[in-house]
Design a protein around this motif. Structure first.
Motif, PDB file in Angstrom:
ATOM      1  N   SER A 228       0.832  -1.142  -0.089  1.00  0.00           N
ATOM      2  CA  SER A 228      -0.073   0.092  -0.029  1.00  0.00           C
ATOM      3  C   SER A 228       0.770   1.086  -0.044  1.00  0.00           C
ATOM      4  O   SER A 228       1.952   1.282   0.639  1.00  0.00           O
ATOM      5  CB  SER A 228      -1.017  -0.031   1.155  1.00  0.00           C
ATOM      6  N   ASP A 229       0.601   2.180  -0.983  1.00  0.00           N
ATOM      7  CA  ASP A 229       1.191   3.384  -0.739  1.00  0.00           C
ATOM      8  C   ASP A 229       1.146   4.202   0.430  1.00  0.00           C
ATOM      9  O   ASP A 229       2.144   4.972   0.780  1.00  0.00           O
ATOM     10  CB  ASP A 229       0.682   4.421  -1.928  1.00  0.00           C
ATOM     11  N   GLY A 254       5.485   0.876  -3.061  1.00  0.00           N
ATOM     12  CA  GLY A 254       4.126   0.774  -2.859  1.00  0.00           C
ATOM     13  C   GLY A 254       3.245  -0.255  -3.541  1.00  0.00           C
ATOM     14  O   GLY A 254       3.614  -1.063  -4.429  1.00  0.00           O
ATOM     15  N   PHE A 255       1.884   0.324  -3.524  1.00  0.00           N
ATOM     16  CA  PHE A 255       0.891  -0.382  -4.206  1.00  0.00           C
ATOM     17  C   PHE A 255      -0.221   0.323  -4.018  1.00  0.00           C
ATOM     18  O   PHE A 255      -0.594   0.876  -3.006  1.00  0.00           O
ATOM     19  CB  PHE A 255       0.590  -1.836  -3.500  1.00  0.00           C
ATOM     20  N   ASN A 256      -1.029   0.497  -5.305  1.00  0.00           N
ATOM     21  CA  ASN A 256      -2.269   1.242  -5.259  1.00  0.00           C
ATOM     22  C   ASN A 256      -2.083   2.448  -6.070  1.00  0.00           C
ATOM     23  O   ASN A 256      -3.261   2.984  -6.640  1.00  0.00           O
ATOM     24  CB  ASN A 256      -2.990   1.385  -3.901  1.00  0.00           C
ATOM     25  N   ASN A 257      -1.177   3.266  -6.222  1.00  0.00           N
ATOM     26  CA  ASN A 257      -0.792   4.346  -6.963  1.00  0.00           C
ATOM     27  C   ASN A 257      -1.703   5.676  -6.416  1.00  0.00           C
ATOM     28  O   ASN A 257      -2.657   6.181  -6.905  1.00  0.00           O
ATOM     29  CB  ASN A 257      -1.013   4.264  -8.487  1.00  0.00           C
ATOM     30  N   GLN A 258      -1.630   5.815  -5.092  1.00  0.00           N
ATOM     31  CA  GLN A 258      -2.388   6.804  -4.351  1.00  0.00           C
ATOM     32  C   GLN A 258      -1.649   8.071  -4.130  1.00  0.00           C
ATOM     33  O   GLN A 258      -0.414   8.112  -4.387  1.00  0.00           O
ATOM     34  CB  GLN A 258      -2.599   6.119  -2.901  1.00  0.00           C
ATOM     35  N   TYR A 259      -2.353   9.048  -3.785  1.00  0.00           N
ATOM     36  CA  TYR A 259      -1.798  10.467  -3.523  1.00  0.00           C
ATOM     37  C   TYR A 259      -0.793  10.464  -2.641  1.00  0.00           C
ATOM     38  O   TYR A 259       0.207  11.110  -2.714  1.00  0.00           O
ATOM     39  CB  TYR A 259      -2.730  11.427  -3.256  1.00  0.00           C
ATOM     40  N   MET A 271       2.438   0.274  -7.934  1.00  0.00           N
ATOM     41  CA  MET A 271       1.345  -0.532  -8.961  1.00  0.00           C
ATOM     42  C   MET A 271       0.190   0.235  -9.300  1.00  0.00           C
ATOM     43  O   MET A 271      -0.501   0.788  -8.268  1.00  0.00           O
ATOM     44  CB  MET A 271       1.116  -1.923  -8.627  1.00  0.00           C
ATOM     45  N   ASN A 272       0.035   0.750 -10.695  1.00  0.00           N
ATOM     46  CA  ASN A 272      -1.154   1.195 -10.729  1.00  0.00           C
ATOM     47  C   ASN A 272      -2.293   0.388 -11.235  1.00  0.00           C
ATOM     48  O   ASN A 272      -2.425  -0.539 -12.049  1.00  0.00           O
ATOM     49  CB  ASN A 272      -1.013   2.261 -12.084  1.00  0.00           C
ATOM     50  N   LEU A 273      -3.336   0.431 -10.321  1.00  0.00           N
ATOM     51  CA  LEU A 273      -4.397  -0.578 -10.139  1.00  0.00           C
ATOM     52  C   LEU A 273      -5.415  -0.122 -11.140  1.00  0.00           C
ATOM     53  O   LEU A 273      -6.647  -0.817 -11.113  1.00  0.00           O
ATOM     54  CB  LEU A 273      -4.869  -0.949  -8.735  1.00  0.00           C
ATOM     55  N   GLU A 274      -5.544   0.615 -12.119  1.00  0.00           N
ATOM     56  CA  GLU A 274      -6.293   1.159 -12.924  1.00  0.00           C
ATOM     57  C   GLU A 274      -7.861   1.199 -12.507  1.00  0.00           C
ATOM     58  O   GLU A 274      -8.801   0.425 -13.150  1.00  0.00           O
ATOM     59  CB  GLU A 274      -6.379  -0.010 -14.137  1.00  0.00           C
ATOM     60  N   ARG A 300     -13.663 -10.712 -14.574  1.00  0.00           N
ATOM     61  CA  ARG A 300     -12.624 -10.454 -15.446  1.00  0.00           C
ATOM     62  C   ARG A 300     -11.471  -9.596 -14.855  1.00  0.00           C
ATOM     63  O   ARG A 300     -11.809  -8.829 -13.858  1.00  0.00           O
ATOM     64  CB  ARG A 300     -13.288  -9.415 -16.369  1.00  0.00           C
ATOM     65  N   VAL A 301     -10.404  -9.870 -15.478  1.00  0.00           N
ATOM     66  CA  VAL A 301      -9.016  -9.264 -14.856  1.00  0.00           C
ATOM     67  C   VAL A 301      -8.662  -8.198 -15.756  1.00  0.00           C
ATOM     68  O   VAL A 301      -8.479  -8.194 -17.072  1.00  0.00           O
ATOM     69  CB  VAL A 301      -8.192 -10.377 -14.781  1.00  0.00           C
ATOM     70  N   VAL A 302      -8.425  -6.909 -15.161  1.00  0.00           N
ATOM     71  CA  VAL A 302      -7.941  -5.705 -15.875  1.00  0.00           C
ATOM     72  C   VAL A 302      -6.339  -5.791 -15.415  1.00  0.00           C
ATOM     73  O   VAL A 302      -5.893  -5.858 -14.187  1.00  0.00           O
ATOM     74  CB  VAL A 302      -8.588  -4.425 -15.257  1.00  0.00           C
ATOM     75  N   PRO A 303      -5.353  -5.637 -16.762  1.00  0.00           N
ATOM     76  CA  PRO A 303      -4.094  -5.818 -16.215  1.00  0.00           C
ATOM     77  C   PRO A 303      -3.565  -4.378 -15.443  1.00  0.00           C
ATOM     78  O   PRO A 303      -4.160  -3.380 -15.763  1.00  0.00           O
ATOM     79  CB  PRO A 303      -3.601  -5.817 -17.674  1.00  0.00           C
ATOM     80  N   THR A 304      -2.668  -4.687 -14.671  1.00  0.00           N
ATOM     81  CA  THR A 304      -2.109  -3.375 -13.868  1.00  0.00           C
ATOM     82  C   THR A 304      -0.688  -3.226 -14.608  1.00  0.00           C
ATOM     83  O   THR A 304      -0.398  -3.795 -15.515  1.00  0.00           O
ATOM     84  CB  THR A 304      -1.892  -3.811 -12.440  1.00  0.00           C
TER      85      THR A 304
END
Length: 730
Positions: A228-229, A254-259, A271-274, A300-304
């Motif tokens: 987590s960011d 991190g993870f989530n691409n948060q502010y 990671m950009n979780l789109e 359905r899976v959206v690529p990160t």
């Protein structure tokens, strides 16, 4: 065109030809100061616009209210009354967002009760029979570790996550698996799971890690992986207190691409979780479910994608590319290439770069590129295209996306090879790209300056709050709404209010529609609505697509009704502010007017006529003694209680014997029988609320248990509650 898109558009067009535009909702809870909920909704709004759908946002906004609600979740669950037909044709759910407030089993039951309404989920929680839009944690962790190992040659890792988070546990599992794939062992004391993600627990984790490992100069640990960011940003701050620099001494991801990752001391590789794409994809999957209700749909899976910033030891791609010039040529030979092939090539490239834009918008961009190369128009057609893009971006977000600069760099690398042999064209296109960068920088600067106006906005809100507080009647409240909504960037409202304060959402009168509707609709106001989901579609905007946010009007534990606020300003906090101001004003008016008698849900006049044949109030029969309406009103106000003759007689200031005798004379029933019949009529209303369980209905109506309620219901109607509901559910 994509076959799925064509099929959806054909289905939706046929629905509109039959006079029915599909309406979908979004249910979940979010702190909209975080971008995740905003991105989800932005993606749904874009899909709604592209597919010409109506949208009703039923997401609850936490951490915005002027007063923190201790029992927030009970208030939010009232919105489930809206989540059914005919108001909605389908629902996008974010079920896992409720797990902070309810056990997972309760969350699953709550959303499962909404069936058979078509649903699609965007969280990590499984709801039986409901397909999801998910990200692939295995792929994401693999992408991150592959970058760290192959690009930086890191081999000594630590992991800090939160023990109460299911996604963190899943990411830890794939982290360990990925280490094994690369032939790396897990270091002793290198995995720390904190009790929460607050600063104190993160500080404890860093204290433990610095005591067990030398974190300076990457001696014992190269990189700390976090899921987590929020955690990553806190880790960077805590390491700084120990004199440990990121990424010089130890890298962080991190993870989530948060502010929080963007604003960290060292911007976080993540990671950009789109979220935008997942919001968009959830609407497309929901349309598919509505089109084919019997078909089984898989998750359905959206690529990160990895977002490389400075905390891992890299520099951002835009920084690196700024020194690369235009030496990279396109992947196609332009000798003897037809214009059609060249257009197809460009279309494929710009679709990769501008993935959020429609095919029509991308085709306009390709046309603009050709015009600028061969016609050299002034001003540039590409400049005009980007101007529209930036304006639309500002409409959907308070901050122009700085990644547009990276998009411009990518576009430049594709286009300049097209004009490398013509010095005039090359110079012209370089000037165009310089203009594009300048235009984007100007918009970013504008949006950076804009928050300076917040002080003035707050002053304006203060004045609006004073106007609401000064309203002393329902008409004055409506006048304030007429004049102040536009000041807050809210285009319209549909307002439904109960006759009295209530302890629950029940029937309400639709009292106000703004902008003013046509005369044939206006003359039907006020209009009684028995249940929120039964509000007729005719009261919503006709002939155009709409987007609304639902706000339930409440003060403490009392309810006044609800409002559909048309979405204009993207600032979600603004709508919750309206709810608070409007609720406070309504509370003052209701108290002043004595509209404080609770009724959990009013019976319709038709239901009462079906039970009673009451004499008129001015007949000789009722001039002496208690009136029939006094008896029935009292029982209606106490539907959630067991019949208590002694208390009723005291409250009505009559003797018990007089009460019993007069009830039989005036209604033909004993008090107990009359109360029972009123409860059963109320039960019929509540059985039409699919989200309510039989046990909850029995409890609301004062029955000792569900079995006794079912027995009494069958005695009065000849069928069980479930059988009645199946036959009569609208």
């Amino acid at each position: 065109m994509n076959h799925g898109i064509s099929k959806r558009r054909a289905f939706l067009a046929s629905q509109k030809n039959q006079g029915h535009r599909i309406t979908f909702g979004f249910a979940g809870i979010a702190d909209f100061r975080s971008f995740i909920g905003q991105e989800y909704i932005a993606g749904m709004l874009k899909a709604a616009a592209d597919y010409d759908l109506n949208f009703i946002n039923l997401a609850g906004a936490i951490k915005y209210s002027f007063f923190n609600d201790i029992d927030f979740i009970s208030h939010y669950l009232k919105t489930f009354r809206f989540m059914k037909t005919p108001l909605l044709d389908g629902l996008v759910t974010w079920a896992s967002s409720l797990c902070e407030f309810l056990d997972e089993a309760d969350v699953e039951k709550t959303f499962s009760a909404l069936k058979p309404l078509p649903m699609v989920d965007i969280g990590y929680l499984d709801i039986p029979g409901v397909p999801s839009i998910r990200i692939d944690n295995e792929y994401s962790i693999s992408l991150m570790l592959t970058h760290l190992i192959t690009e930086h040659h890191y081999s000594k890792f630590a992991f800090i996550g939160c023990e109460t988070s299911a996604p963190h546990a899943d990411r830890l599992r794939w982290y360990r698996s990925e280490l094994a794939k690369h032939g790396l062992g897990e270091l002793p004391d290198s995995v720390i799971l904190t009790k929460s993600m607050n600063g104190v627990d993160i500080a404890d984790a860093i204290n433990h890690l610095t005591q067990t490992h030398n974190l300076h100069d990457k001696k014992e640990i190269d990189c700390i992986i976090t899921p987590s960011d929020l955690i990553a940003a806190s880790v960077i701050e805590e390491l700084d207190k120990h004199g440990i620099s990121v990424p010089k001494d130890v890298a962080i991801t991190g993870f989530n691409n948060q502010y929080s990752g963007v604003f960290a001391r060292s911007p976080v590789t993540t990671m950009n979780l789109e979220y935008f794409k997942r919001g968009y994809a959830s609407v497309e999957l929901l349309i598919d479910r509505i089109m084919s209700p019997q078909e089984h749909f898989e998750t359905r899976v959206v690529p990160t994608s990895i977002v490389v910033r400075q905390s891992c030891g890299c520099f951002e791609q835009s920084v690196v590319q700024s020194a690369e010039g235009s030496s990279h040529f396109a992947e196609i030979s332009f000798e003897n290439t037809s214009e059609g092939d060249l257009r197809d090539f460009l279309f494929g490239k710009v679709r990769d770069i501008f993935s959020h834009q429609t095919e029509a918008e991308l085709q306009d961009l390709v046309d603009s590129i050709f015009d600028d190369i061969y016609e050299q128009t002034n001003p540039s057609k590409m400049l005009r295209w980007f101007q529209t893009l930036l304006q639309n971006t500002r409409k959907d977000s308070t901050l122009v996306n700085s990644e547009l600069q990276q998009n411009i760099t990518a576009l430049r690398k594709i286009i300049l090879p097209l004009v490398r042999d013509d010095a005039t064209q090359n110079l012209h296109m370089e000037n165009v790209f310089h203009q594009l960068r300048t235009l984007t920088s100007v918009f970013i600067e504008y949006d950076t300056i804009a928050p300076r106006e917040d002080t003035y906005l707050m002053n304006n809100l203060s004045q609006i709050a004073i106007n609401f507080a000064s309203a002393t009647s329902g008409k004055q409240i409506q006048d304030v709404l007429r004049y102040q909504l536009s000041e807050m960037g809210i285009p319209g409202i549909i307002l439904a209010l109960s006759e009295n304060m209530t302890s629950d959402l029940g029937s309400a009168n639709l009292e106000l529609i703004l902008p003013e509707p046509p005369a044939d609709i206006q003359e039907k106001i006020p209009f009684k609505i028995v249940e929120p989901a039964f509000i007729p579609r005719q009261f919503f905007p006709q002939g155009r697509r709409f987007s609304f946010i639902v706000e339930i009007l409440r003060y403490s534990d009392k309810y006044f009704g609800y409002a559909f606020l048309e979405i204009g300003d993207p600032n979600i906090a603004m709508y919750d502010t309206v709810r608070t101001l409007l609720s406070n004003a309504l509370n003052a008016v209701y108290v002043k007017e004595g509209r404080t008698k609770e009724r959990s849900m009013l019976l319709t006049s038709e239901q009462l006529v079906g039970i009673l044949n009451l004499p008129s109030e001015d007949s000789d029969e009722v001039r002496n003694g208690i009136k029939a309406t006094q008896i029935t009103n009292y029982l209606l106000e106490h539907l959630n209680e067991m019949t208590d003759l002694d208390k009723m007689a005291r409250d009505l200031s009559v003797s018990k014997s007089h009460l019993v005798r007069r009830a039989k004379e005036l209604t033909g029933f004993t008090i107990q029988t009359l109360h029972e019949k009123l409860k059963i009529e109320q039960a019929k209303n509540l059985l039409q609320v699919e989200s309510l369980k039989l046990g909850e209905i029995a409890s609301r109506l004062g029955f000792q248990n569900q079995n006794y309620f079912s027995s009494v219901f069958k005695k009065n109607t000849g069928m069980s509650p479930r059988t009645w509901a199946k036959r009569n559910l609208r």
